[in-house]
Design a protein around this motif. Structure first.
Motif, PDB file in Angstrom:
ATOM      1  N   LYS A   1      37.274  34.706  39.213  1.00 52.22           N
ATOM      2  CA  LYS A   1      36.737  33.329  39.282  1.00 52.22           C
ATOM      3  C   LYS A   1      36.653  32.847  40.724  1.00 52.22           C
ATOM      4  O   LYS A   1      35.804  32.016  41.069  1.00 52.22           O
ATOM      5  N   LYS A   2      37.546  33.362  41.565  1.00 52.42           N
ATOM      6  CA  LYS A   2      37.523  32.981  42.994  1.00 52.42           C
ATOM      7  C   LYS A   2      36.590  33.876  43.796  1.00 52.42           C
ATOM      8  O   LYS A   2      36.572  33.848  45.028  1.00 52.42           O
ATOM      9  N   GLY A   3      35.867  34.776  43.107  1.00 51.35           N
ATOM     10  CA  GLY A   3      34.833  35.564  43.785  1.00 51.35           C
ATOM     11  C   GLY A   3      35.215  36.975  44.150  1.00 51.35           C
ATOM     12  O   GLY A   3      34.383  37.726  44.673  1.00 51.35           O
ATOM     13  N   ALA A   4      36.482  37.369  43.922  1.00 48.52           N
ATOM     14  CA  ALA A   4      36.896  38.728  44.313  1.00 48.52           C
ATOM     15  C   ALA A   4      36.315  39.764  43.357  1.00 48.52           C
ATOM     16  O   ALA A   4      36.131  39.509  42.166  1.00 48.52           O
ATOM     17  N   LYS A   5      36.038  40.959  43.903  1.00 48.79           N
ATOM     18  CA  LYS A   5      35.790  42.126  43.064  1.00 48.79           C
ATOM     19  C   LYS A   5      37.164  42.628  42.637  1.00 48.79           C
ATOM     20  O   LYS A   5      38.109  42.594  43.442  1.00 48.79           O
ATOM     21  N   VAL A   6      37.255  43.083  41.401  1.00 43.51           N
ATOM     22  CA  VAL A   6      38.597  43.381  40.873  1.00 43.51           C
ATOM     23  C   VAL A   6      38.695  44.812  40.330  1.00 43.51           C
ATOM     24  O   VAL A   6      37.853  45.229  39.529  1.00 43.51           O
ATOM     25  N   ALA A   7      39.740  45.515  40.756  1.00 45.39           N
ATOM     26  CA  ALA A   7      40.114  46.785  40.125  1.00 45.39           C
ATOM     27  C   ALA A   7      41.189  46.459  39.095  1.00 45.39           C
ATOM     28  O   ALA A   7      42.297  46.035  39.448  1.00 45.39           O
ATOM     29  N   VAL A   8      40.825  46.595  37.839  1.00 42.99           N
ATOM     30  CA  VAL A   8      41.752  46.299  36.742  1.00 42.99           C
ATOM     31  C   VAL A   8      42.416  47.620  36.346  1.00 42.99           C
ATOM     32  O   VAL A   8      41.737  48.568  35.965  1.00 42.99           O
ATOM     33  N   VAL A   9      43.744  47.647  36.475  1.00 45.71           N
ATOM     34  CA  VAL A   9      44.489  48.897  36.284  1.00 45.71           C
ATOM     35  C   VAL A   9      45.423  48.762  35.087  1.00 45.71           C
ATOM     36  O   VAL A   9      46.116  47.743  34.948  1.00 45.71           O
ATOM     37  N   ASP A  10      45.441  49.785  34.243  1.00 49.96           N
ATOM     38  CA  ASP A  10      46.393  49.780  33.126  1.00 49.96           C
ATOM     39  C   ASP A  10      46.544  51.201  32.603  1.00 49.96           C
ATOM     40  O   ASP A  10      45.663  52.033  32.801  1.00 49.96           O
TER      41      ASP A  10
ATOM     42  N   MET B   1      41.529  22.683  51.168  1.00 44.43           N
ATOM     43  CA  MET B   1      40.936  24.007  51.445  1.00 44.43           C
ATOM     44  C   MET B   1      40.595  24.681  50.116  1.00 44.43           C
ATOM     45  O   MET B   1      41.488  24.901  49.304  1.00 44.43           O
ATOM     46  N   GLU B   2      39.306  24.969  49.918  1.00 42.14           N
ATOM     47  CA  GLU B   2      38.900  25.636  48.679  1.00 42.14           C
ATOM     48  C   GLU B   2      39.116  27.150  48.844  1.00 42.14           C
ATOM     49  O   GLU B   2      38.569  27.778  49.744  1.00 42.14           O
ATOM     50  N   THR B   3      39.943  27.721  47.966  1.00 37.97           N
ATOM     51  CA  THR B   3      40.205  29.158  48.062  1.00 37.97           C
ATOM     52  C   THR B   3      39.000  29.950  47.591  1.00 37.97           C
ATOM     53  O   THR B   3      38.482  29.720  46.499  1.00 37.97           O
ATOM     54  N   THR B   4      38.547  30.865  48.428  1.00 38.65           N
ATOM     55  CA  THR B   4      37.506  31.785  47.977  1.00 38.65           C
ATOM     56  C   THR B   4      37.869  33.201  48.414  1.00 38.65           C
ATOM     57  O   THR B   4      38.363  33.415  49.519  1.00 38.65           O
ATOM     58  N   PHE B   5      37.667  34.124  47.499  1.00 46.17           N
ATOM     59  CA  PHE B   5      37.915  35.537  47.802  1.00 46.17           C
ATOM     60  C   PHE B   5      36.588  36.301  47.782  1.00 46.17           C
ATOM     61  O   PHE B   5      36.545  37.478  47.455  1.00 46.17           O
ATOM     62  N   LYS B   6      35.512  35.597  48.132  1.00 47.46           N
ATOM     63  CA  LYS B   6      34.193  36.239  48.155  1.00 47.46           C
ATOM     64  C   LYS B   6      34.199  37.409  49.149  1.00 47.46           C
ATOM     65  O   LYS B   6      34.769  37.301  50.232  1.00 47.46           O
TER      66      LYS B   6
END
Ligand code: NAD
Length: 251
Positions: free
Chosen positions: A29-38, A1-6
């Motif tokens: 890399k898996k396609g997700a949009k990312v909220a980068v928090v710091d 199963m290829e993981t995709t978070f598209k």
């Protein structure tokens, strides 16, 4: 199963450095949009994620502060319209001191960021993930959530707390479509470990000595575990405490 978070959205706290940085990139890399928090300003992650062909926003937030965390989730929803996955990873090592020498300030700050921060993040993330009917949360503890470390009482207490909190939240969410797991990294090559070893030969050798596998782990090796725990390949995995530690806790 290829993981995709598209078409999915992931939020990563402590995403500007080390394990969080590697995991934010892995989600992208898996396609997700990312909220980068710091809590530290960062101007490279959004560009790096765009270069990977996905979308990102950077959110400045102190995870120990309620208003910041509420705004963090609200900004994610305003930007992307949904939340599917969260990696609650932001943490500090605190000052090294024995139990009797640990200052109240060090105790409160370390517990505040590491333990209260994870709770606050889940408190505001869960209602949004519930709207999707499906999703996953991974919290970042440590091998210090499984065994004691002389000289780090607040850190160890905070990480043991994250393990118990994760199990509890997993039970609460078990029938609601949200899986909640916790990763316990061993010694991972990040700025945090550089601070703990002082980058000295003796410091590095001492920490390497904790690792049966004979080397430090890479941030990407933790990211791989987080991605798997969020993926459908882990569809029956919740409340799990996963050591990714080069054999540290097998000793
Ligand atoms: P790091 O210091 O490289 O990165 C931590 C990031 O969290 C930093 O960017 C920092 O600015 C951010 N941060 C700290 N407090 C914050 C706050 N209150 N609000 C928002 N952001 C905050 O460290 P790392 O090694 O990547 O650590 C990540 C997590 O992994 C931590 O929870 C740490 O305890 C855990 N961990 C690390 C190791 C290791 O060997 N590196 C081992 C076990 C567990």
């Amino acid at each position: 199963m290829e993981t995709t978070f598209k078409n999915k959205v992931a939020l990563v706290t402590g995403g500007a450095s080390g394990i969080g940085r590697a995991t934010a990139l892995a989600f992208a890399k898996k396609g997700a949009k990312v909220a980068v928090v710091d809590w530290k300003e960062n101007d490279e992650m959004v560009d790096l994620i765009k270069e990977l062909g996905s979308e990102a926003i950077f959110i400045k937030c102190d995870v120990s502060k309620t208003d910041d965390v509420k705004a963090m989730v609200a900004r994610t929803i305003a930007a992307f319209g949904r939340l599917d996955y969260a990696f609650n990873n932001a943490g500090i090592e605190g000052a090294s001191a024995s139990t009797q020498d640990c200052s109240e300030e060090n105790w409160d700050k370390t517990i505040g960021v590491n333990l209260k921060g994870v709770w606050l993040c889940m408190k505001y993330e869960i209602p949004e993930i519930l709207k999707q009917g499906k999703g996953a949360i991974v919290n970042c503890a440590s091998v210090a959530g499984l065994v004691g470390f002389a000289g780090l009482p607040a850190y160890v207490a905070s990480k043991h707390g994250i393990v118990g909190l994760t199990k509890t939240t997993a039970l609460e969410c078990a029938t609601q479509g949200i899986r909640v797991n916790v990763v316990c990294p061993g010694v991972i090559q990040t700025p945090m470990i550089d601070r703990l070893t002082g980058k000295t030969k003796e410091g590095i050798e001492r920490f390497k000595g904790f690792e049966p596998i004979g080397r430090f782990g890479l941030p990407e090796e933790i990211a791989n575990a987080v991605i798997w725990m969020c993926s459908d390949e882990a569809s029956f995995v919740t409340g799990h405490v996963m050591a990714v530690d080069g054999g540290f806790t097998a000793q």
